[in-house]
Design a protein around this motif. Structure first.
Motif, short mmCIF file in Angstrom:
data_model
loop_
_atom_site.label_atom_id
_atom_site.label_comp_id
_atom_site.label_asym_id
_atom_site.label_seq_id
_atom_site.Cartn_x
_atom_site.Cartn_y
_atom_site.Cartn_z
N PHE A 162 0.93 -1.10 0.19
CA PHE A 162 -0.10 0.06 -0.13
C PHE A 162 0.92 1.13 0.09
CE2 PHE A 162 -3.60 -2.59 2.20
CZ PHE A 162 -4.33 -2.66 0.72
N GLN A 163 1.81 1.19 0.76
CA GLN A 163 2.64 2.37 0.82
C GLN A 163 3.50 2.72 -0.39
OE1 GLN A 163 5.32 2.04 4.25
NE2 GLN A 163 4.21 3.08 5.69
N GLN A 164 3.55 1.72 -1.25
CA GLN A 164 4.31 2.03 -2.55
C GLN A 164 3.33 2.23 -3.60
OE1 GLN A 164 7.38 -0.84 -2.95
NE2 GLN A 164 8.83 0.24 -1.56
N GLY A 165 2.03 2.13 -3.21
CA GLY A 165 0.99 2.28 -4.17
C GLY A 165 0.94 1.16 -5.10
N GLN A 166 1.23 -0.16 -4.90
CA GLN A 166 1.09 -1.18 -6.01
C GLN A 166 0.01 -1.67 -6.23
OE1 GLN A 166 4.08 -3.81 -4.04
NE2 GLN A 166 5.74 -2.60 -4.59
N ALA A 167 -0.89 -1.48 -5.04
CA ALA A 167 -2.34 -2.13 -5.24
C ALA A 167 -3.26 -1.44 -4.44
CB ALA A 167 -2.11 -3.59 -4.89
N LYS A 168 -4.56 -1.29 -4.71
CA LYS A 168 -5.55 -0.70 -3.70
C LYS A 168 -6.13 -1.68 -3.05
CE LYS A 168 -5.92 3.46 -5.67
NZ LYS A 168 -6.80 4.83 -6.22
N GLU A 169 -5.91 -3.09 -3.03
CA GLU A 169 -6.70 -4.11 -2.43
C GLU A 169 -5.71 -5.15 -2.33
OE1 GLU A 169 -11.39 -5.41 -2.75
OE2 GLU A 169 -10.06 -6.20 -4.28
N VAL A 170 -5.96 -5.84 -1.37
CA VAL A 170 -5.48 -7.09 -0.90
C VAL A 170 -6.46 -8.29 -0.46
CG1 VAL A 170 -3.92 -8.37 0.51
CG2 VAL A 170 -3.15 -6.32 -0.08
N ILE A 171 -6.56 -9.42 -1.22
CA ILE A 171 -7.38 -10.46 -0.96
C ILE A 171 -6.70 -11.45 -0.46
CG2 ILE A 171 -9.23 -11.91 -1.85
CD1 ILE A 171 -9.73 -9.64 -4.08
N LEU A 172 -7.16 -11.91 0.94
CA LEU A 172 -6.45 -13.08 1.67
C LEU A 172 -7.22 -14.35 1.91
CD1 LEU A 172 -5.42 -10.34 4.08
CD2 LEU A 172 -3.74 -12.18 3.70
N PHE A 173 -7.04 -15.31 1.22
CA PHE A 173 -7.55 -16.49 1.31
C PHE A 173 -7.36 -17.32 2.81
CE2 PHE A 173 -8.11 -15.97 -3.20
CZ PHE A 173 -9.91 -15.91 -3.19
N HIS A 177 -10.75 -27.15 2.20
CA HIS A 177 -11.37 -28.25 3.26
C HIS A 177 -12.31 -27.58 4.35
CE1 HIS A 177 -10.51 -31.46 6.13
NE2 HIS A 177 -10.46 -30.46 7.11
N ARG A 178 -12.20 -26.31 4.51
CA ARG A 178 -12.95 -25.68 5.48
C ARG A 178 -14.18 -25.35 4.90
NH1 ARG A 178 -13.75 -23.31 10.00
NH2 ARG A 178 -13.46 -21.14 9.56
N LEU A 179 -14.43 -25.03 3.67
CA LEU A 179 -15.36 -24.95 3.08
C LEU A 179 -16.48 -26.24 3.11
CD1 LEU A 179 -17.00 -22.57 1.75
CD2 LEU A 179 -16.19 -23.23 -0.32
N ALA A 180 -15.85 -27.40 2.64
CA ALA A 180 -16.30 -28.64 2.56
C ALA A 180 -17.00 -29.25 4.00
CB ALA A 180 -15.50 -29.58 1.98
N HIS A 181 -16.01 -28.95 4.91
CA HIS A 181 -16.25 -29.70 6.29
C HIS A 181 -17.18 -28.86 7.30
CE1 HIS A 181 -13.93 -33.28 5.76
NE2 HIS A 181 -13.59 -32.55 4.78
N ASP A 182 -16.85 -27.37 7.17
CA ASP A 182 -17.76 -26.39 8.21
C ASP A 182 -18.80 -25.70 7.37
OD1 ASP A 182 -15.72 -27.45 9.66
OD2 ASP A 182 -14.34 -25.67 9.70
N GLY A 183 -18.69 -25.67 5.96
CA GLY A 183 -19.53 -25.13 5.43
C GLY A 183 -19.36 -23.53 5.40
N VAL A 184 -18.22 -23.04 6.07
CA VAL A 184 -17.85 -21.67 5.79
C VAL A 184 -16.54 -21.42 5.79
CG1 VAL A 184 -17.79 -21.51 8.27
CG2 VAL A 184 -18.22 -19.44 7.04
N ALA A 185 -15.84 -20.82 4.97
CA ALA A 185 -14.48 -20.42 4.72
C ALA A 185 -14.41 -18.77 4.61
CB ALA A 185 -13.78 -21.18 3.22
N ARG A 186 -13.14 -18.47 5.08
CA ARG A 186 -13.11 -16.98 5.27
C ARG A 186 -12.09 -16.41 4.36
NH1 ARG A 186 -12.52 -14.31 11.19
NH2 ARG A 186 -14.42 -14.87 10.99
N VAL A 187 -12.68 -15.29 3.83
CA VAL A 187 -11.82 -14.20 2.80
C VAL A 187 -11.87 -13.20 3.26
CG1 VAL A 187 -11.61 -13.40 0.69
CG2 VAL A 187 -13.02 -15.32 1.03
N GLN A 188 -10.29 -12.52 3.71
CA GLN A 188 -10.19 -11.22 4.32
C GLN A 188 -10.05 -10.11 3.05
OE1 GLN A 188 -7.36 -11.34 7.12
NE2 GLN A 188 -7.54 -9.48 7.86
N VAL A 189 -10.57 -9.14 2.89
CA VAL A 189 -10.21 -8.25 1.89
C VAL A 189 -9.80 -6.84 2.81
CG1 VAL A 189 -11.42 -6.48 0.20
CG2 VAL A 189 -12.42 -9.07 0.69
N LEU A 190 -8.61 -6.50 2.44
CA LEU A 190 -7.93 -5.20 2.84
C LEU A 190 -8.00 -4.17 1.79
CD1 LEU A 190 -4.82 -6.96 4.38
CD2 LEU A 190 -6.87 -6.56 5.49
N THR A 191 -8.37 -2.99 2.05
CA THR A 191 -8.34 -1.99 0.89
C THR A 191 -7.57 -0.85 1.49
OG1 THR A 191 -10.13 -0.65 1.94
CG2 THR A 191 -10.84 -2.23 0.28
#
Lengths: 368, 374
Positions: A89-100, A106-120
């Motif tokens: 962000f400090q060097q202005g390379q991207a405006k968003e980071v998406i973290l899986f 595995h989480r999606l199949a077994h717990d029915g929920v998986a987390r995506v983190q979005v940093l802007t």
């Protein structure tokens, strides 16, 4: 009366003789309109995004390609660890980071929920908000297609219609705004120095001993510029229509008349500045530095007026370009006529009258 | 060195002798910074809505209440006649028409689906898009809540896996628009004052005829240029300081980065912009021409700087053009250093671009001036 005619003719010569200024006056607005008409967009697209995917499984890869396939995003980096994001962000390379999250599928199949983190990068809050909305919508749509069965239950189905500008082109918004900006500044700038120049170069005395009345001097100074501006606005409107395809849904005659009114308003504001200042430098600083940003920001040219604090909406009423913009957009894009626009027209006419009367009064005071 | 001091003294006297100039130099920029920063926001709030609720059921009324409670919408007009709502939009009184059809609640209970109509004034396409996104979000949330009231059994999570999207907005978690705009507008004010003044300076001496006197003095060209630029350079830095104080105290703009870095970079940037002004001044004939050219360049630089509309949204050729735009570099620098705490290493490419620009513009001004004076 013949003295007046002679004076007007003389003023015309003054302007026409100065070829260089004329070239600048005609060339600049055209270049600006073409340049900005094509370049200025406020749609958000091609946002650069970094994707951090420690899982790297088939689900995250499917989601990633889904995201990157959309016109909103453009991947800059695909990595497997989350270090050094601050730098991105400090060097202005991207405006968003998406973290899986790790072990995503595995989480999606077994717990029915998986987390995506979005940093802007929310230094630009508008873009941050918009890209977050896009990302969420895309991920959720992708998530639905992962589901075995269709989602249960209720749906409220929004039927959306975009009025006046169904394809959401920003040209429709910006071209009328540019017309207002260019006219306001060119006109005010042209006349703001007319009287100060006479004061500064000492030719004012000659004018003062002439049989011309203050009102005549002022009208005589405005008239040639009125014709010049009318020529400029015609060129601009033709360009708007032919090059940018901005529709003209209302009456062309009405549009030209309203332009004429706005030109008169800007010219008389310039004259008012001119009667109140002693040097060209002061006059130009007031008309340039003083009018440029308010016309851009407080007219509704770029920023929607509805969202401003009430006090500033009040201030925006004092900006002539605001009323002119309502008129131009009304005629060109909505196709409305005088029945809907008489209030705005009246306000512009009132402002013009006020500027003219104030100039004449200021001017006659100096005569004594 | 002493000659430069004398010229400095003369130039400052000239600036300050003109009483009308003082408020223009110091009051107007600050007022503009205050007013315009408050005004410059893309935030969409209180969109005026015309409501056509043909259902009138509690479900419909609660939906409307949701819209109003969000803060994004204000119902200013209620009617049962679509033509009246249309008219309100033509007049510009409302920006959205929300129409809930008769039988909305009944259809929702019976079929599980019911339409609502959203008609948006899309003259401003981007805002219309944002408004639509807000409306969709409200409808989506409401649907989920209704699910709980209407449905008998909660759905099995494993049959319908969900992606749990969490987010955080860095550097500006409250999405405060002022943080973004104030540094940018500050840049403009500092730039405009400096560039306009220097653009008018030499040409003014030409127009008034005092340039001959300067040309016959034993003044060296270098001293002349320095003497002409330095006063505006100092003035602009004073403006910057005043603006930074306002930004801090009034708008609480975070200043994470090193302020010394801000000043150093501003110093380099100003040399470039003042040089540009001076260059304009040397090849124009009248103050009017100089002002028009300065205005033209300024508007191009401003509108294509990424200040108001993001550079990423521009077409490719326009993005390339912004590589020649000093204001674009400087706004980027200010935002990064102030808001993100970037250090010199992070803004090095921008810094070198500014250095190149400064060298070019001053060289042009010096060479052009030589031609004029011989």
């Amino acid at each position: 009366m013949s003295a007046f005619r002679g004076f007007v003719v003389k003023e015309f010569y003054h302007i026409l003789r100065d070829r260089r200024t004329l070239l600048i006056l005609f060339g600049m607005p055209v270049i600006q309109l073409v340049l900005f008409g094509f370049a200025i967009r406020n749609e958000v697209n091609d946002v650069r995004v970094v994707i951090v995917d420690p899982a790297g499984d088939h689900v995250t890869q499917a989601l990633t390609s889904r995201l990157l396939a959309s016109p909103y995003f453009e991947g800059v980096e695909y990595r497997t660890h989350a270090e050094g994001l601050e730098r991105v962000f400090q060097q202005g390379q991207a405006k968003e980071v998406i973290l899986f999250e790790p072990r995503f599928a595995h989480r999606l199949a077994h717990d029915g929920v998986a987390r995506v983190q979005v940093l802007t990068d929310a230094t630009d809050p508008n873009t941050a908000n918009t890209i977050l909305a896009y990302t969420t919508a895309l991920l959720q749509a992708a998530g639905q297609s992962l589901a075995a069965a269709p989602p249960p239950g209720l749906r409220i189905v929004p039927e959306v219609r975009m009025r006046y500008n169904p394809t959401l082109k920003s040209v429709y918004l910006f071209v009328p705004g540019l017309v207002a900006l260019i006219l306001m500044l060119v006109c005010a700038l042209m006349t703001s120095i007319t009287i100060t120049r006479e004061k500064e170069t000492g030719t004012m005395e000659v004018l003062l001993v002439s049989p011309l009345r203050p009102g005549q001097i002022i009208v005589g100074k405005v008239l040639p510029y009125l014709f010049l501006s009318l020529a400029i606005v015609s060129v601009i409107l033709v360009l708007a229509r032919t090059v940018f395809g901005v529709p003209l849904r209302g009456s062309a005659v009405l549009l030209v008349l309203e332009c004429l009114l706005f030109i008169a308003c800007a010219l008389s504001l310039g004259i008012l500045i001119s009667t109140r200042t002693r040097t060209q430098q002061t006059a130009m600083m007031i008309s340039l530095a003083g009018l440029l940003l308010p016309t851009v920001i407080l007219s509704g040219f770029i920023f929607p007026l509805d969202s401003m604090p009430p006090l500033l909406q009040g201030v925006s009423h004092l900006v002539p370009a605001k009323w002119f913009l309502l008129i131009v957009r009304g005629i060109m894009i909505k196709g409305v006529g005088m029945a809907e626009l008489w209030q705005e027209t009246l306000i512009l006419a009132g402002m013009t009258a006020f500027f003219l009367v104030a100039s004449v009064r200021n001017f006659s005071v100096r005569l004594d | 060195m002493r000659t430069i001091l004398f010229i400095l003294q003369k130039e400052f006297l000239q600036i300050f002798r003109n009483r009308a100039m003082l408020p223009i130099l110091f009051v107007m920029p600050i007022i503009q910074l205050l007013v315009l920063s408050l005004a410059a926001t893309f935030e969409v709030k209180n969109t005026p809505v015309s409501l056509i609720d043909l259902d009138g059921s509690p479900t419909a009324r609660r939906l409307v209440a949701r819209f109003e409670a969000s803060g994004y919408f204000t119902v200013v007009h209620r009617t049962y006649d679509p033509a009246a709502a249309d008219e309100a939009m033509q007049r510009g009184d409302v920006r959205m028409i929300l129409q809930i059809p008769a039988g909305f609640e009944r259809d929702l209970r019976r079929d599980g689906a019911a339409p609502v109509q959203l008609i948006l004034d899309a003259q401003d396409g981007a805002t219309a898009g944002v408004v639509q996104a807000y409306a969709n979000r409200i409808l989506g949330d409401y649907t989920r809540d209704l699910q709980v009231t209407f449905a008998a059994t909660p759905p099995d999570p494993r049959a319908h896996p969900v992606l749990d999207v969490v987010f955080s907005h860095w550097y500006n978690p409250e999405l405060n628009y002022h943080y973004f705009m104030v540094p940018g507008i500050l840049v403009l004010l500092v730039t405009m004052i400096g560039t306009f003044l220097s653009a008018m300076n030499v040409v003014r001496e030409k127009e008034l005829g005092t340039i001959e006197q300067l040309n016959v003095t034993p003044l060296r060209k270098r001293d002349f240029i320095v003497g002409k630029l330095l006063p505006f350079w100092i003035l602009a830095l004073v403006e910057l300081s005043a603006g930074l104080v306002v930004a801090r105290l009034v708008f609480h703009v975070p200043m994470l980065g090193n302020l010394a870095l801000v000043y150093a970079l501003t110093g380099v940037y100003l040399v470039g912009m003042l040089g540009l002004g001076l260059w304009i001044s040397t090849f124009t004939e009248t103050q009017q021409q100089a002002m028009f050219l300065a205005w033209f360049l300024m508007v191009v630089f401003i509108l294509m700087s990424g200040l108001f509309t993001p550079i990423e949204s521009m077409p490719g050729w326009a993005q390339k053009l912004t590589l020649l735009n000093p204001i674009a570099y400087f706004i980027e620098i200010m935002r990064r250093v102030l808001l993100k705490g970037a250090g010199f290493a992070d803004v090095q490419p921008q810094f070198w671009a500014l250095v190149a620009f400064a060298v070019t513009s001053v060289t042009l001004a010096v060479r052009q001036y030589r031609k004029v004076s011989t």
